[in-house]
Design an enzyme around this catalytic site. Structure first.
Site, mmCIF file in Angstrom:
data_model
loop_
_atom_site.group_PDB
_atom_site.id
_atom_site.type_symbol
_atom_site.label_atom_id
_atom_site.label_comp_id
_atom_site.label_asym_id
_atom_site.label_seq_id
_atom_site.Cartn_x
_atom_site.Cartn_y
_atom_site.Cartn_z
ATOM 1 N N LYS A 1 39.238 35.767 38.102
ATOM 2 C CA LYS A 1 38.921 37.258 38.918
ATOM 3 C C LYS A 1 39.742 38.098 38.281
ATOM 4 C CE LYS A 1 39.309 38.984 43.463
ATOM 5 N NZ LYS A 1 39.874 38.770 44.778
ATOM 6 N N LYS B 1 43.650 34.300 38.803
ATOM 7 C CA LYS B 1 43.355 35.882 39.705
ATOM 8 C C LYS B 1 44.423 36.769 39.243
ATOM 9 C CE LYS B 1 42.988 37.948 43.858
ATOM 10 N NZ LYS B 1 43.035 37.699 45.788
#
Ligand code: PBG
Length: 323
Positions: A247, A194
């Site tokens: 992400k 992320k």
């Protein structure tokens, strides 16, 4: 010319036969914003077609999504500022509105799969994913809070726990606690790679969860790094993650690809709020065709190697392929 690639593109029949990537509604996870109250359906201004729902309204929305074939939902509560504190206690208060809503959803639609988010930011008065002390985000002191949150969500009936906080070691302690409390069937989809991205803006608008000070660069990854994603993936895999998530998705298709090549468990990608907002904004200006841009975007994420995709386009995609 004895080799002419265009021959394999000459008709829809041939094009469909040689199509390498499949994309269907079964690959999608629909993020949903939840708000306490009744009769609420508020559009998120920076995220068209996406709303904050109260549970009564959400039930009829999910009924219509189920008819379109969407079976998996990720629930994000928008928490009143008054309920936020340093240690995110509201996140695991057993009678809180989002856990009650999850119970209600599981009871109403036993067939659906519910994912949840584990991180302190929507419940924290500091707006950070971990515990803040003198401007520092404390890792090990955050872990017990994430464990409490995970257990409360598992108890409410969540099928997939989604730690999005990027603290070191959290997948392992969550897995251990779930198993110890009898939740060995509860899955973990780890936000593995992320990145500290500019593309989370509309999400933070939706939940009013932006950091009150500083940024998230001491825990979310540097957008310049790729090898580090392999290290994060290795750790999450060893700690017991069932899925590895990348992400955002679009600026990180190479990361999706490299995880897909190196790990045998499913890879997922989060097509985040800012990525969705960009397409809406361009389409609203008449600069591109919304339906085609949505299809191409989701297809690119699948082609890069994602098994599943979290996307705010889920319902629009399902509607587009129906027509
Ligand atoms: C919470 C969380 C965020 C997103 C998912 N879970 C925000 C953040 O980390 O700042 C972003 C999702 C999106 O932008 O669509 N930690």
């Amino acid at each position: 010319m004895n080799i002419r690639p265009r021959r394999n593109r000459k008709s829809a029949a041939i094009r469909n036969m040689v199509e390498e990537t499949q994309l269907g509604v079964q690959h999608l996870i629909y993020p949903i914003f939840l708000k306490d109250g009744v009769g609420i359906k508020e559009e998120v201004s920076s995220l068209p077609n996406n709303f904050r729902w109260s549970i009564d309204q959400l039930i009829s929305e999910i009924e219509s999504c189920l008819k379109l074939g969407i079976t998996t939902y990720d629930i994000f509560p928008a928490v009143d500022e008054k309920l936020k504190d340093k240690t995110a206690t509201y996140s695991y208060a057993s009678d809180n509105f989002y856990l009650n809503a999850i119970r209600k959803l599981k009871e109403t639609f036993p067939e659906i799969c519910i994912m949840s988010d584990v991180a302190m930011d929507p419940y924290s008065s500091d707006g950070h994913d971990g515990l803040v002390e003198n401007g520092k985000i404390l890792n090990d002191e955050t872990l017990p809070i994430l464990v409490e949150m995970s257990l409360a969500q598992a108890q409410a009936g969540v099928d997939i726990i989604g730690p999005s906080d990027m603290m070191d070691g959290r997948v392992g302690v969550i897995r251990e606690a779930l198993d110890a409390q009898g939740y060995s069937d509860t899955s973990i989809m780890s936000y593995t790679a992320k990145y500290a991205s500019a593309f989370y803006g509309p999400f933070r608008d939706a939940l009013n969860s932006a950091p009150k000070s500083g940024d998230k660069k001491t825990y979310q990854m540097n957008p310049a790094n790729k090898r580090e994603a392999l290290l994060e993936a290795q750790l999450d895999f060893e700690e017991g993650a069932d899925f590895l998530m990348v992400k955002p998705a679009l600026c990180y298709l190479d990361i999706i690809h490299v995880l897909r090549e190196n790990f045998s468990i499913p890879i997922t990608a989060y097509n985040v709020s800012g990525e969705c907002a960009m397409i809406h904004a361009a389409a609203q200006n008449g600069w591109l065709d919304y339906d085609r841009a949505v299809m191409e975007t989701l297809l690119s994420i699948r082609r890069a190697g994602a098994d599943g995709i979290l996307t705010y386009f889920a319902k629009d995609f399902a509607t587009i392929i129906k027509k």
